[in-house]
Design a protein around this motif. Structure first.
Motif, PDB file in Angstrom:
ATOM      1  N   ARG A  18      44.226  43.298  20.009  1.00 15.13           N
ATOM      2  CA  ARG A  18      44.253  43.388  21.468  1.00 15.13           C
ATOM      3  C   ARG A  18      43.826  44.801  21.836  1.00 15.13           C
ATOM      4  N   ILE A  19      43.182  44.937  22.972  1.00 13.23           N
ATOM      5  CA  ILE A  19      42.705  46.267  23.363  1.00 13.23           C
ATOM      6  C   ILE A  19      43.851  47.255  23.517  1.00 13.23           C
ATOM      7  N   VAL A  20      44.992  46.791  24.003  1.00 18.59           N
ATOM      8  CA  VAL A  20      46.118  47.711  24.228  1.00 18.59           C
ATOM      9  C   VAL A  20      46.714  48.220  22.922  1.00 18.59           C
ATOM     10  N   ASP A  21      46.394  47.587  21.799  1.00 21.26           N
ATOM     11  CA  ASP A  21      46.913  48.011  20.494  1.00 21.26           C
ATOM     12  C   ASP A  21      45.940  48.887  19.718  1.00 21.26           C
ATOM     13  N   MET A  22      44.780  49.172  20.310  1.00 22.00           N
ATOM     14  CA  MET A  22      43.753  49.937  19.598  1.00 22.00           C
ATOM     15  C   MET A  22      43.939  51.434  19.872  1.00 22.00           C
ATOM     16  N   PRO A  23      44.292  52.215  18.831  1.00 21.94           N
ATOM     17  CA  PRO A  23      44.567  53.640  19.040  1.00 21.94           C
ATOM     18  C   PRO A  23      43.324  54.470  19.386  1.00 21.94           C
ATOM     19  N   GLU A  28      43.091  55.129  29.764  1.00 23.59           N
ATOM     20  CA  GLU A  28      42.373  54.833  31.019  1.00 23.59           C
ATOM     21  C   GLU A  28      41.374  53.691  30.812  1.00 23.59           C
ATOM     22  N   THR A  29      40.709  53.686  29.674  1.00 25.32           N
ATOM     23  CA  THR A  29      39.760  52.611  29.363  1.00 25.32           C
ATOM     24  C   THR A  29      40.498  51.294  29.200  1.00 25.32           C
ATOM     25  N   LYS A  30      41.639  51.330  28.527  1.00 23.42           N
ATOM     26  CA  LYS A  30      42.448  50.117  28.362  1.00 23.42           C
ATOM     27  C   LYS A  30      42.821  49.544  29.729  1.00 23.42           C
ATOM     28  N   LYS A  31      43.289  50.427  30.613  1.00 22.69           N
ATOM     29  CA  LYS A  31      43.678  49.996  31.956  1.00 22.69           C
ATOM     30  C   LYS A  31      42.495  49.368  32.683  1.00 22.69           C
ATOM     31  N   ASN A  32      41.349  50.021  32.618  1.00 21.29           N
ATOM     32  CA  ASN A  32      40.169  49.512  33.319  1.00 21.29           C
ATOM     33  C   ASN A  32      39.700  48.170  32.769  1.00 21.29           C
ATOM     34  N   VAL A  33      39.765  47.995  31.461  1.00 23.60           N
ATOM     35  CA  VAL A  33      39.345  46.726  30.859  1.00 23.60           C
ATOM     36  C   VAL A  33      40.294  45.601  31.266  1.00 23.60           C
ATOM     37  N   VAL A  34      41.602  45.875  31.245  1.00 21.92           N
ATOM     38  CA  VAL A  34      42.577  44.850  31.643  1.00 21.92           C
ATOM     39  C   VAL A  34      42.389  44.500  33.123  1.00 21.92           C
ATOM     40  N   LEU A  35      42.218  45.514  33.986  1.00 22.13           N
ATOM     41  CA  LEU A  35      41.988  45.244  35.412  1.00 22.13           C
ATOM     42  C   LEU A  35      40.700  44.457  35.612  1.00 22.13           C
ATOM     43  N   ASN A  36      39.658  44.832  34.910  1.00 23.17           N
ATOM     44  CA  ASN A  36      38.393  44.111  35.016  1.00 23.17           C
ATOM     45  C   ASN A  36      38.578  42.650  34.610  1.00 23.17           C
ATOM     46  N   HIS A  37      39.337  42.424  33.553  1.00 22.96           N
ATOM     47  CA  HIS A  37      39.587  41.053  33.096  1.00 22.96           C
ATOM     48  C   HIS A  37      40.310  40.249  34.179  1.00 22.96           C
ATOM     49  N   ASP A  66      48.437  41.862  29.102  1.00 21.75           N
ATOM     50  CA  ASP A  66      48.270  43.150  28.442  1.00 21.75           C
ATOM     51  C   ASP A  66      48.622  44.304  29.376  1.00 21.75           C
ATOM     52  N   VAL A  67      48.612  44.056  30.657  1.00 20.90           N
ATOM     53  CA  VAL A  67      48.979  45.101  31.618  1.00 20.90           C
ATOM     54  C   VAL A  67      50.403  45.586  31.344  1.00 20.90           C
ATOM     55  N   LEU A  68      51.251  44.710  30.849  1.00 21.96           N
ATOM     56  CA  LEU A  68      52.640  45.068  30.566  1.00 21.96           C
ATOM     57  C   LEU A  68      52.763  46.002  29.368  1.00 21.96           C
ATOM     58  N   ASP A  69      51.778  45.986  28.480  1.00 21.41           N
ATOM     59  CA  ASP A  69      51.827  46.796  27.265  1.00 21.41           C
ATOM     60  C   ASP A  69      51.033  48.094  27.362  1.00 21.41           C
ATOM     61  N   LEU A  70      50.521  48.383  28.542  1.00 22.75           N
ATOM     62  CA  LEU A  70      49.853  49.673  28.748  1.00 22.75           C
ATOM     63  C   LEU A  70      50.902  50.777  28.772  1.00 22.75           C
ATOM     64  N   PRO A  71      50.509  52.021  28.476  1.00 29.03           N
ATOM     65  CA  PRO A  71      51.445  53.135  28.642  1.00 29.03           C
ATOM     66  C   PRO A  71      51.964  53.162  30.093  1.00 29.03           C
TER      67      PRO A  71
END
Length: 124
Positions: A18-23, A28-37, A66-71
């Motif tokens: 999952r994108i949120v698990d990729m170190p 910010e990129t994770k947030k943008n990808v989840v929002l875009n999705h 995945d929004v729940l697993d963002l920082p």
């Protein structure tokens, strides 16, 4: 230049992260990808954003939850952005295509918020 990760196949049996698990992906990129999705996963532009991100960081999956697993900071920013887009209004004199896209985005955000709010409240 960085190496292309798209051409490199994943090992058999290895699960796509999952994108949120990729170190290696910035928060910010994770947030943008989840929002875009959430906002435009069905649109060609939404798919293009995901493909470009995968080209840069490697293959990943993304889901609404995945929004729940963002920082914490990015999670709050994502939820604030969702509320903003859910309540956005387009002027009546805007082109028809812009009105339709805004209405579709607002509806997607409203539906996502309705599903995510109970989960956010349950997790504190």
């Amino acid at each position: 230049m960085g190496r292309e990760k798209v051409g490199k196949p994943r090992k058999p049996g290895k699960q796509t992260p999952r994108i949120v698990d990729m170190p290696n992906v910035p928060a910010e990129t994770k947030k943008n990808v989840v929002l875009n999705h959430i906002m435009s996963a069905e649109d060609p532009v939404g798919r293009m954003v995901q493909e470009l991100t995968q080209r840069k960081y490697g293959e990943f999956t993304v889901e609404e939850r995945d929004v729940l697993d963002l920082p914490a900071e990015e999670r709050e920013a994502a939820l604030t952005d969702l509320m903003f887009y859910a309540s956005a209004r387009v002027p009546a004199d805007a082109p028809m295509g812009a009105q339709e896209a805004a209405a579709r985005t607002a509806a997607n955000c409203q539906q996502a918020l309705a599903r995510l709010r109970p989960l956010v409240e349950a997790n504190g």
